[in-house]
Design an enzyme around this catalytic site. Sequence first.
Site, PDB file in Angstrom:
ATOM      1  CE  LYS A 131      -4.072   2.081   3.043  1.00  0.00           C
ATOM      2  NZ  LYS A 131      -4.709   1.550   4.216  1.00  0.00           N
ATOM      3  CB  SER A 170      -8.058   3.076   3.394  1.00  0.00           C
ATOM      4  OG  SER A 170      -7.060   2.288   4.874  1.00  0.00           O
ATOM      5  CB  SER A 223      -7.666  -0.132   5.989  1.00  0.00           C
ATOM      6  OG  SER A 223      -9.192   1.695   6.319  1.00  0.00           O
TER       7      SER A 223
HETATM    8  N1  GLN Z   1     -13.392   3.762   8.226  1.00  0.00           N
HETATM    9  C1  GLN Z   1     -11.820   3.546   8.689  1.00  0.00           C
HETATM   10  C2  GLN Z   1     -11.837   4.994   8.728  1.00  0.00           C
HETATM   11  O1  GLN Z   1     -11.961   6.079   8.054  1.00  0.00           O
HETATM   12  C3  GLN Z   1     -10.711   2.919   8.114  1.00  0.00           C
HETATM   13  C4  GLN Z   1      -9.614   3.202   8.945  1.00  0.00           C
HETATM   14  C5  GLN Z   1      -7.780   2.451   8.336  1.00  0.00           C
HETATM   15  O2  GLN Z   1      -8.702   1.361   8.452  1.00  0.00           O
HETATM   16  N2  GLN Z   1      -7.606   2.537   7.411  1.00  0.00           N
HETATM   17  O3  GLN Z   1     -11.161   5.330  10.031  1.00  0.00           O
END
Ligand code: GLN
Length: 503
Positions: free
Chosen positions: A79, A153, A177
């Site tokens: 990522k 994400s 995420s």
């Molecule tokens: N939906 C979560 C957030 O926006 C996911 C975050 C993540 O795991 N990076 O904080």
Amino acid sequence: MNSIGIKRCSKAYNSLAVSPVQVLQDTLTAIKDLRHLNAFSYDITSDEEEALELAAQSEKRYKQGNPLSPLDGVPISFKDNFLVKNMPSTAGSKILRDFVPPIDSTMAQRCREAGAIIVGKTNMDEFGMGSFTLYSEKVPVNPINEDLVVGGSSGGAAVATATNQGMAAFGTDTGGSVTFPANCCSVYGFKPSYGRLSRHGVILYSSSNDSPGILAQNIDDISSIFQVVDGEDIKDSNSLSFTEPELRTSLKGVRVGIAEEFNIEELPQERIDEQRKVIDILQDHGAEIVEVSIPLLKQILPIYYTIIPAEAASNLSRYDGLKYGLQHSTVSSKDSKVDYQEYIQRIRTEGFGINVKRRIALGNFVLSTQDVDFNEMYIKAQKVRRLFCEQYNDIFEGIESSKGLQKGVDILLSPNAVGDIPKVSSIRSGEIDAIIGEYSQDYYTVPSNVCGAPALCLPMADVDHLSQSEKKPAAMYKLWGKYGMDRSLLQIGKLIDKIVKNS
Ligand code: GLN
């Protein structure tokens, strides 16, 4: 091209039936052919020489019977918030545009030392903030059904994994995420215990929740990677090594907890039926289903969404345009008299996207000592977090109650996502509220981050990711583990996966 998976690939490499150069070339072809899916923010196809040379060296090692590890010659991706030496690493943000790190994150370094070949960086929501990867410059496309979100994400990582653009992908998981995009793209997603995988060289979002995670097409592949990267790292003071008891070889007597708080009114009947099916299968195979309660689970979204903006606001305060790339394009020589505050304001206004700005604003409110209500909210969230962790751990440890000793469970089982996978068009048209929709989606995912426990998201069936005929993602479920019992979770997951997929 169907993925043969890391385990089978490693066997084929060892028997010299397949060569790492051939597999790398197939992967690069897939990356070129599937560019329209926007999995990558950067890939190595513009400069393949070095990677092909690494693959050739790997091939030589196999010929000499001397591979470095089961990952030797395996193409993987990272990522975009992992530092990977000599590859742009921007966390999906304009503020880090053109940043090419001179070092590797520990995850990338350990993979390289094990012989893995890094083929690129995947698209993500800016700084990991989001659930759909719609806050990405290039929005990845769901290969099963282009109208559905890819999750976020780590959306690019899920698309890359689902379409064999690398055999596995590293994502990060701060609140789901890894597991949610895995859910949307019907692949396996694993979020380890907090501290089990080093965060050194991972661009920060919320330090007490961030964890590297792994997406792959089966659990064996996740385990192969986990084994290589697991363990303490002196460069991450929160990292730890764990020893685990002997792993189970059957589901007989495995205690599977179902929390009453998993049953929420937003859960569609289809999800309930899928859960029932898994429960029945587990019971038929000798597992014991135990009803449990984690009352503070109901408060999980306010806890999470109070703590993470606070940590994000302080982590992101370092981006002031003095150390990183954006200043060059923003301030020209005629601007040399720009005052410091104004300069930072310009850099941050231009460099951060809307969701990041929203979280920073919220975080600064929460941390503000001038605003007593908000500050109390933050302290309260930390207190409730601690109590939630105690409740969670008690479920696994077992507790003395008025009914006597209640034995602990080995895992918990729940859905992984609240509703159906949202449509991109419904979010864009406003039919689904982008903000509330994003937050409420996290009910089943963020608890594992809040208490640092491991989590595994699994599909109930195989889907052909690139077949456009049915366009239907697989039903998914989530297994929750005890803190530090990551290998046990993967092992139990493997046993369950086999019988669920065969039923
Ligand atoms: N939906 C979560 C957030 O926006 C996911 C975050 C993540 O795991 N990076 O904080």
